[in-house]
Design an enzyme around this catalytic site. Sequence first.
Site, PDB file in Angstrom:
ATOM      1  N   ASN A   9       0.926  -1.122   0.035  1.00 24.17           N
ATOM      2  CA  ASN A   9       0.169  -0.103  -0.011  1.00 24.17           C
ATOM      3  C   ASN A   9       0.887   1.373  -0.139  1.00 24.17           C
ATOM      4  O   ASN A   9       1.398   1.436   0.969  1.00 24.17           O
ATOM      5  CB  ASN A   9      -0.974  -0.174   1.134  1.00 24.17           C
ATOM      6  CG  ASN A   9      -1.800   1.184   1.376  1.00 24.17           C
ATOM      7  OD1 ASN A   9      -1.780   1.849   0.384  1.00 24.17           O
ATOM      8  ND2 ASN A   9      -2.738   1.122   2.437  1.00 24.17           N
ATOM      9  N   ARG A  90      -2.752  -2.214  -3.026  1.00 27.09           N
ATOM     10  CA  ARG A  90      -3.811  -1.410  -2.822  1.00 27.09           C
ATOM     11  C   ARG A  90      -3.992  -0.082  -3.781  1.00 27.09           C
ATOM     12  O   ARG A  90      -3.134   0.650  -3.872  1.00 27.09           O
ATOM     13  CB  ARG A  90      -4.056  -1.153  -1.304  1.00 27.09           C
ATOM     14  CG  ARG A  90      -5.253  -0.211  -1.242  1.00 27.09           C
ATOM     15  CD  ARG A  90      -5.045   0.625   0.136  1.00 27.09           C
ATOM     16  NE  ARG A  90      -6.375   1.272   0.293  1.00 27.09           N
ATOM     17  CZ  ARG A  90      -6.434   2.571   0.663  1.00 27.09           C
ATOM     18  NH1 ARG A  90      -5.121   3.195   1.222  1.00 27.09           N
ATOM     19  NH2 ARG A  90      -7.477   3.118   1.047  1.00 27.09           N
ATOM     20  N   HIS A 179     -13.134   2.561   0.537  1.00 28.31           N
ATOM     21  CA  HIS A 179     -12.935   1.553   1.639  1.00 28.31           C
ATOM     22  C   HIS A 179     -13.691   0.141   1.182  1.00 28.31           C
ATOM     23  O   HIS A 179     -14.206  -0.439   1.995  1.00 28.31           O
ATOM     24  CB  HIS A 179     -13.850   1.951   2.879  1.00 28.31           C
ATOM     25  CG  HIS A 179     -13.110   3.032   3.755  1.00 28.31           C
ATOM     26  ND1 HIS A 179     -13.795   3.856   4.361  1.00 28.31           N
ATOM     27  CD2 HIS A 179     -11.572   3.293   3.761  1.00 28.31           C
ATOM     28  CE1 HIS A 179     -12.962   4.714   5.127  1.00 28.31           C
ATOM     29  NE2 HIS A 179     -11.463   4.430   4.749  1.00 28.31           N
ATOM     30  N   ASN A 208      -9.809   6.140  10.952  1.00 26.84           N
ATOM     31  CA  ASN A 208      -9.496   7.617  10.782  1.00 26.84           C
ATOM     32  C   ASN A 208     -10.369   8.228   9.602  1.00 26.84           C
ATOM     33  O   ASN A 208     -11.084   9.263   9.757  1.00 26.84           O
ATOM     34  CB  ASN A 208      -8.054   7.880  10.224  1.00 26.84           C
ATOM     35  CG  ASN A 208      -7.263   8.130  11.787  1.00 26.84           C
ATOM     36  OD1 ASN A 208      -7.501   8.359  12.561  1.00 26.84           O
ATOM     37  ND2 ASN A 208      -6.074   7.381  11.800  1.00 26.84           N
ATOM     38  N   ARG A 238     -11.535  14.824   8.236  1.00 25.31           N
ATOM     39  CA  ARG A 238     -12.625  15.303   7.336  1.00 25.31           C
ATOM     40  C   ARG A 238     -14.061  15.529   7.699  1.00 25.31           C
ATOM     41  O   ARG A 238     -14.312  15.004   8.613  1.00 25.31           O
ATOM     42  CB  ARG A 238     -12.775  14.309   6.254  1.00 25.31           C
ATOM     43  CG  ARG A 238     -11.350  13.796   5.347  1.00 25.31           C
ATOM     44  CD  ARG A 238     -11.602  12.924   4.487  1.00 25.31           C
ATOM     45  NE  ARG A 238     -10.389  12.319   4.060  1.00 25.31           N
ATOM     46  CZ  ARG A 238     -10.172  10.862   4.244  1.00 25.31           C
ATOM     47  NH1 ARG A 238     -11.172   9.985   4.347  1.00 25.31           N
ATOM     48  NH2 ARG A 238      -9.265  10.399   3.886  1.00 25.31           N
ATOM     49  N   GLU A 385      -7.998  -5.398   5.567  1.00 23.91           N
ATOM     50  CA  GLU A 385      -7.903  -4.943   4.412  1.00 23.91           C
ATOM     51  C   GLU A 385      -6.910  -5.712   3.655  1.00 23.91           C
ATOM     52  O   GLU A 385      -6.820  -6.125   2.435  1.00 23.91           O
ATOM     53  CB  GLU A 385      -7.896  -3.394   4.217  1.00 23.91           C
ATOM     54  CG  GLU A 385      -9.214  -2.772   4.434  1.00 23.91           C
ATOM     55  CD  GLU A 385      -8.921  -1.290   4.498  1.00 23.91           C
ATOM     56  OE1 GLU A 385      -8.548  -0.784   5.726  1.00 23.91           O
ATOM     57  OE2 GLU A 385      -9.319  -0.420   3.662  1.00 23.91           O
TER      58      GLU A 385
HETATM   59  P1  ADP Z   1      -7.019   3.964   9.641  1.00 26.78           P
HETATM   60  O1  ADP Z   1      -8.237   4.758   9.022  1.00 26.78           O
HETATM   61  O2  ADP Z   1      -5.766   4.892   9.965  1.00 26.78           O
HETATM   62  O3  ADP Z   1      -6.785   2.555   9.455  1.00 26.78           O
HETATM   63  P2  ADP Z   1      -8.035   2.725  12.158  1.00 26.78           P
HETATM   64  O4  ADP Z   1      -8.940   1.801  11.390  1.00 26.78           O
HETATM   65  O5  ADP Z   1      -6.904   2.199  12.790  1.00 26.78           O
HETATM   66  O6  ADP Z   1      -7.650   3.899  11.126  1.00 26.78           O
HETATM   67  O7  ADP Z   1      -8.738   3.843  13.277  1.00 26.78           O
HETATM   68  C1  ADP Z   1      -8.232   4.483  14.038  1.00 26.78           C
HETATM   69  C2  ADP Z   1      -9.109   5.111  15.064  1.00 26.78           C
HETATM   70  O8  ADP Z   1      -9.420   4.259  15.787  1.00 26.78           O
HETATM   71  C3  ADP Z   1      -8.528   6.482  15.838  1.00 26.78           C
HETATM   72  O9  ADP Z   1      -9.519   7.436  15.611  1.00 26.78           O
HETATM   73  C4  ADP Z   1      -8.306   5.760  17.022  1.00 26.78           C
HETATM   74  O10 ADP Z   1      -8.585   6.798  18.196  1.00 26.78           O
HETATM   75  C5  ADP Z   1      -9.484   4.815  17.194  1.00 26.78           C
HETATM   76  N1  ADP Z   1      -9.412   3.878  18.154  1.00 26.78           N
HETATM   77  C6  ADP Z   1      -8.180   2.796  18.258  1.00 26.78           C
HETATM   78  N2  ADP Z   1      -8.684   2.244  19.678  1.00 26.78           N
HETATM   79  C7  ADP Z   1      -9.656   2.688  20.192  1.00 26.78           C
HETATM   80  C8  ADP Z   1     -10.225   2.643  21.430  1.00 26.78           C
HETATM   81  N3  ADP Z   1      -9.930   1.886  22.311  1.00 26.78           N
HETATM   82  N4  ADP Z   1     -11.256   3.617  21.789  1.00 26.78           N
HETATM   83  C9  ADP Z   1     -11.596   4.594  20.946  1.00 26.78           C
HETATM   84  N5  ADP Z   1     -11.194   4.921  19.622  1.00 26.78           N
HETATM   85  C10 ADP Z   1     -10.254   3.833  19.477  1.00 26.78           C
END
Ligand code: ADP
Length: 397
Positions: A9, A90, A179, A208, A238, A385
């Site tokens: 990726n 990806r 996604h 995110n 965003r 993914e």
């Molecule tokens: P990406 O889109 O970068 O792959 P992820 O799927 O890893 O992102 O998600 C990241 C988000 O998940 C962040 O906002 C992070 O704060 C949130 N997150 C991870 N663990 C927790 C938790 N225990 N409680 C609340 N939010 C969480």
Amino acid sequence: MSQTVLVINSGSSSVKYQLIDPESGHAIAKGLAERIGEPEGHIQHRYSQKAVDLNEPLPDHGVALTEILRLFDEVGPALADADIVAVGHRIVQGGRYFDGPALIDDRVRNLIDELSTLAPLHNPAHLKGIDVARRLLPNVPHVAVFDTAFFQSLPPEAATYALDREIAEKYSVRRYGAHGTSHQYVSKRVSTILGARDLKQIVLHLGNGASASAIVGDKAIDTSMGLTPLEGLVMGTRTGDIDPAVVFHLERVAGMSVDEVDTLFNKKSGLKGLTGDNDMRGVREMAKSGDPEARKRARVALNIYVNRILKYIGSFTAEMGGVDVITFTAGIGENDIDLRREVCEQLVPFGVVLDEEANNQRVSEPITISKRGSSVRVMVVPTNEELAIAKQALTLV
Ligand code: ADP
């Protein structure tokens, strides 16, 4: 070692990779090269119990990938023994051309290049990864797996903006979604687990970036992301849905340029814009902090976040004529117990009954978090993914 797929990726200044056994789903090795093109580059490579950090300039993607391949040989596993049957890349934007994975040849490469106008930050970066990887690993098939492919099935009423038809056609303005690899993987897992093929599903991918999709059987019929991943839910940085007239307004009253508004909407808004923190964990902490102003800011942000999710659940349910399963996935969906409770509480009038005990668990396997008798089953299904890309790549080799 059984057959493996190397998943790549590549972003504008980073390359994430995983060597995966697609049968077991095991990530044998993984890593991240970052700050490519900056004075100080960094690669972390993980294999078995080892995590090796390399700090050195990575002037371009070619150097980064060469170093990654060297790390495989030095730290393991040696790629010559890894039985790599495919490299899966990806790709964010597949436009109208791709409704599934594609074996990369010069024609496919050029189409990805042509689609750069629709994904200026992503497709050119993916191409750098593709070009270098094809050169360094010439004897393995390379497969492109598109974030948009799953949403090529959207019916015209979901894919089309109410925009002048000629302009839309001429400039390829439509809803492509994003996604898709995750939405497809998660909805398929739900169908398999429940042993049912004709489900009406809503998948909430809350990371995110965040997006929702409506899936009937194995086809997506709507999604929250549009021409780009900016549309839809509130995200880390965003806006999600916003009146397009905000762009005109900011141009007129604040003298902002289109590029400035682009940066504002994509990088400085969402949770970050509302609270100063783009990370949900930080926002949750803020909501409990001793500072009443910060607490209020965080609470409002969380309410906006939940509200937007509810809007999509409502409209997707109406579009599908009902919903059988709502599934939470990605970082927030998989881990934020409070968020899942807050969403489900608002669905009580529609017969959704959350199983608090199940919801309070943190597991890495799919679980049902609604009670027996709930009008809709609510699940948490971890997304993967990279594994989805590996499995899709394998279908072409
Ligand atoms: P990406 O889109 O970068 O792959 P992820 O799927 O890893 O992102 O998600 C990241 C988000 O998940 C962040 O906002 C992070 O704060 C949130 N997150 C991870 N663990 C927790 C938790 N225990 N409680 C609340 N939010 C969480």
